[in-house]
Write a protein that holds these residues in place. Structure first.
Motif, PDB file in Angstrom:
ATOM      1  N   ARG A 184     -12.940  48.171  65.424  1.00 44.54           N
ATOM      2  CA  ARG A 184     -12.496  47.238  66.463  1.00 44.54           C
ATOM      3  C   ARG A 184     -13.117  47.596  67.810  1.00 44.54           C
ATOM      4  N   ARG A 185     -13.786  46.651  68.387  1.00 45.24           N
ATOM      5  CA  ARG A 185     -14.424  46.856  69.693  1.00 45.24           C
ATOM      6  C   ARG A 185     -13.757  45.936  70.720  1.00 45.24           C
ATOM      7  N   PRO A 186     -13.317  46.482  71.847  1.00 50.16           N
ATOM      8  CA  PRO A 186     -12.663  45.630  72.855  1.00 50.16           C
ATOM      9  C   PRO A 186     -13.656  44.691  73.509  1.00 50.16           C
ATOM     10  N   GLY A 187     -13.177  43.502  73.882  1.00 49.59           N
ATOM     11  CA  GLY A 187     -14.011  42.577  74.634  1.00 49.59           C
ATOM     12  C   GLY A 187     -14.228  43.065  76.050  1.00 49.59           C
ATOM     13  N   ARG A 188     -14.989  42.306  76.824  1.00 45.00           N
ATOM     14  CA  ARG A 188     -15.318  42.727  78.184  1.00 45.00           C
ATOM     15  C   ARG A 188     -14.077  42.881  79.050  1.00 45.00           C
ATOM     16  N   LEU A 189     -13.198  41.884  79.000  1.00 48.39           N
ATOM     17  CA  LEU A 189     -11.990  41.938  79.816  1.00 48.39           C
ATOM     18  C   LEU A 189     -11.075  43.070  79.362  1.00 48.39           C
ATOM     19  N   ALA A 190     -10.951  43.237  78.052  1.00 47.59           N
ATOM     20  CA  ALA A 190     -10.109  44.315  77.521  1.00 47.59           C
ATOM     21  C   ALA A 190     -10.680  45.677  77.889  1.00 47.59           C
ATOM     22  N   ALA A 191     -12.010  45.810  77.884  1.00 45.58           N
ATOM     23  CA  ALA A 191     -12.642  47.082  78.243  1.00 45.58           C
ATOM     24  C   ALA A 191     -12.362  47.434  79.697  1.00 45.58           C
ATOM     25  N   VAL A 192     -12.420  46.419  80.586  1.00 42.04           N
ATOM     26  CA  VAL A 192     -12.125  46.653  82.006  1.00 42.04           C
ATOM     27  C   VAL A 192     -10.666  47.066  82.182  1.00 42.04           C
ATOM     28  N   ALA A 193      -9.773  46.380  81.458  1.00 44.13           N
ATOM     29  CA  ALA A 193      -8.350  46.708  81.559  1.00 44.13           C
ATOM     30  C   ALA A 193      -8.070  48.114  81.048  1.00 44.13           C
ATOM     31  N   LEU A 194      -8.689  48.484  79.942  1.00 45.61           N
ATOM     32  CA  LEU A 194      -8.488  49.831  79.393  1.00 45.61           C
ATOM     33  C   LEU A 194      -9.047  50.894  80.336  1.00 45.61           C
ATOM     34  N   ALA A 195     -10.159  50.587  80.988  1.00 48.17           N
ATOM     35  CA  ALA A 195     -10.738  51.548  81.927  1.00 48.17           C
ATOM     36  C   ALA A 195      -9.851  51.732  83.156  1.00 48.17           C
ATOM     37  N   ALA A 196      -9.209  50.646  83.597  1.00 49.42           N
ATOM     38  CA  ALA A 196      -8.362  50.726  84.790  1.00 49.42           C
ATOM     39  C   ALA A 196      -6.991  51.315  84.499  1.00 49.42           C
ATOM     40  N   LEU A 197      -6.558  51.250  83.247  1.00 52.27           N
ATOM     41  CA  LEU A 197      -5.203  51.671  82.898  1.00 52.27           C
ATOM     42  C   LEU A 197      -4.899  53.119  83.292  1.00 52.27           C
ATOM     43  N   PRO A 198      -5.755  54.107  82.972  1.00 48.96           N
ATOM     44  CA  PRO A 198      -5.425  55.489  83.361  1.00 48.96           C
ATOM     45  C   PRO A 198      -5.274  55.674  84.867  1.00 48.96           C
ATOM     46  N   PHE A 199      -6.086  54.963  85.654  1.00 54.90           N
ATOM     47  CA  PHE A 199      -5.988  55.078  87.104  1.00 54.90           C
ATOM     48  C   PHE A 199      -4.670  54.492  87.600  1.00 54.90           C
ATOM     49  N   VAL A 200      -4.279  53.357  87.045  1.00 51.49           N
ATOM     50  CA  VAL A 200      -3.016  52.734  87.444  1.00 51.49           C
ATOM     51  C   VAL A 200      -1.843  53.635  87.090  1.00 51.49           C
ATOM     52  N   LEU A 201      -1.878  54.212  85.893  1.00 53.11           N
ATOM     53  CA  LEU A 201      -0.795  55.102  85.477  1.00 53.11           C
ATOM     54  C   LEU A 201      -0.728  56.345  86.367  1.00 53.11           C
ATOM     55  N   ALA A 202      -1.898  56.868  86.747  1.00 58.16           N
ATOM     56  CA  ALA A 202      -1.916  58.039  87.629  1.00 58.16           C
ATOM     57  C   ALA A 202      -1.316  57.700  88.991  1.00 58.16           C
ATOM     58  N   LEU A 203      -1.652  56.524  89.537  1.00 58.25           N
ATOM     59  CA  LEU A 203      -1.096  56.112  90.827  1.00 58.25           C
ATOM     60  C   LEU A 203       0.415  55.919  90.737  1.00 58.25           C
ATOM     61  N   ILE A 204       0.873  55.324  89.646  1.00 54.60           N
ATOM     62  CA  ILE A 204       2.314  55.131  89.478  1.00 54.60           C
ATOM     63  C   ILE A 204       3.025  56.469  89.375  1.00 54.60           C
ATOM     64  N   ALA A 205       2.448  57.389  88.596  1.00 58.66           N
ATOM     65  CA  ALA A 205       3.060  58.707  88.441  1.00 58.66           C
ATOM     66  C   ALA A 205       3.126  59.438  89.775  1.00 58.66           C
ATOM     67  N   TYR A 206       2.054  59.336  90.583  1.00 59.29           N
ATOM     68  CA  TYR A 206       2.065  59.986  91.893  1.00 59.29           C
ATOM     69  C   TYR A 206       3.130  59.369  92.793  1.00 59.29           C
ATOM     70  N   ALA A 207       3.204  58.032  92.811  1.00 58.90           N
ATOM     71  CA  ALA A 207       4.183  57.357  93.672  1.00 58.90           C
ATOM     72  C   ALA A 207       5.607  57.755  93.292  1.00 58.90           C
ATOM     73  N   VAL A 208       5.898  57.823  92.009  1.00 51.70           N
ATOM     74  CA  VAL A 208       7.234  58.210  91.556  1.00 51.70           C
ATOM     75  C   VAL A 208       7.537  59.641  91.946  1.00 51.70           C
ATOM     76  N   ALA A 209       6.577  60.548  91.701  1.00 53.36           N
ATOM     77  CA  ALA A 209       6.781  61.957  92.044  1.00 53.36           C
ATOM     78  C   ALA A 209       6.966  62.128  93.550  1.00 53.36           C
ATOM     79  N   SER A 210       6.202  61.372  94.343  1.00 54.51           N
ATOM     80  CA  SER A 210       6.333  61.453  95.791  1.00 54.51           C
ATOM     81  C   SER A 210       7.712  60.993  96.244  1.00 54.51           C
ATOM     82  N   ASP A 211       8.194  59.877  95.680  1.00 59.34           N
ATOM     83  CA  ASP A 211       9.522  59.375  96.040  1.00 59.34           C
ATOM     84  C   ASP A 211      10.613  60.379  95.683  1.00 59.34           C
ATOM     85  N   LEU A 212      10.482  61.012  94.522  1.00 63.57           N
ATOM     86  CA  LEU A 212      11.489  61.980  94.090  1.00 63.57           C
ATOM     87  C   LEU A 212      11.526  63.183  95.026  1.00 63.57           C
ATOM     88  N   ARG A 213      10.355  63.679  95.413  1.00 63.45           N
ATOM     89  CA  ARG A 213      10.318  64.851  96.291  1.00 63.45           C
ATOM     90  C   ARG A 213      10.845  64.513  97.681  1.00 63.45           C
TER      91      ARG A 213
END
Length: 270
Positions: free
Chosen positions: A6-35
């Motif tokens: 299974r090979r992702p399409g162009r749009l799916a490939a862009v979304a998969l590439a952006a997903l780790p960055f979005v998750l990292a930003l969310i994790a940082y924002a949550v950790a910052s709010d908690l601290r």
């Protein structure tokens, strides 16, 4: 269908590439709010809004003491040092790599020495460079050259040695001299490899540059990061780290584009 097919399409490939960055930003924002919920004056994980505000100020507001915009001053200083070190290393890598890979006499005399030099940890000799060359620009550029040039030389020498023997024999049969073989046969084949090797060497080059700037400098991205660390100014350190990462990415992208445009026959850059 199996997952391996299974090979992702162009749009799916862009979304998969952006997903780790979005998750990292969310994790940082949550950790910052908690601290900051426990300690509103917490400096370890400043709020994303605070980081963005500081980044804008660094890029637009002149320093009160010098009148310079610090981000651009530091960027210009670091990129100048990095460009000089990378250019010198690429020249040494190409020249000595071709000679070692093509000429058996040079290979017998120089290859062992280059191999030993490439095993020396460059940061271990940084104090020696400061003693010999002083605390100016020369020692910083020299650290980059010593750090990546031997690796480039070995890489280009290996690629040159892998040129098919039949090709060299045919060139000699047609009357080609050593210089002609060097410039018309070997050089075109190793130039694409030089760009690939330089892309891989940019990471260590940034490391050596930042280490040298942190120890002895008055401007530069590494200097600024280590200057403000004593104040726990994470709202300054994080934008600088992100900026360095972006610069490294753009340099890698530029080299990959150069490889594709200048040597389309050599295949895609990896």
């Amino acid at each position: 269908m199996r997952w391996i097919n299974r090979r992702p399409g162009r749009l799916a490939a862009v979304a998969l590439a952006a997903l780790p960055f979005v998750l990292a930003l969310i994790a940082y924002a949550v950790a910052s709010d908690l601290r900051r919920a426990e300690n509103p004056a917490d400096k370890l994980l400043p709020a994303p809004a605070r980081i963005l505000e500081t980044a804008v100020n660094l890029a637009t507001v002149p320093d009160r003491r010098s009148g310079d915009i610090l981000l651009w001053l530091d960027t210009a200083a670091s990129l100048t040092r990095l460009a000089e070190g990378a250019a010198i290393s690429a020249g040494l890598g190409l020249g000595f790599g071709l000679l070692i890979g093509l000429l058996p006499g040079v290979r017998a005399g120089a290859a062992p020495f280059v191999s030993v030099i490439s095993l020396i940890p460059p940061l271990a000799i940084l104090p020696i460079l400061f003693i010999v060359f002083g605390l100016g620009e020369l020692s910083k550029v020299a650290l980059i050259v010593i750090g990546i040039a031997p690796v480039l030389i070995r890489d280009i020498a290996q690629r040159t040695a892998e040129i098919p023997e039949e090709m060299l024999v045919k060139a000699q049969t047609l009357g080609a001299s050593t210089w002609t073989i060097l410039t018309r046969v070997a050089l075109p084949q190793v130039l694409p490899r030089l760009i690939g090797a330089l892309r891989l060497a940019l990471g260590p080059a940034w490391l050596f540059l930042i280490a040298a700037e942190a120890i002895a400098s008055t401007e530069g991205l590494g200097y600024r990061i280590f200057l403000v660390r004593r104040y726990f100014a994470m709202d300054v350190i994080i934008p600088y780290v992100v900026w360095i990462t972006l610069l490294a990415f753009l340099m890698d992208l530029g080299l990959r584009s150069l490889h594709r445009r200048a040597f389309p026959w050599s295949g895609p850059a990896t």
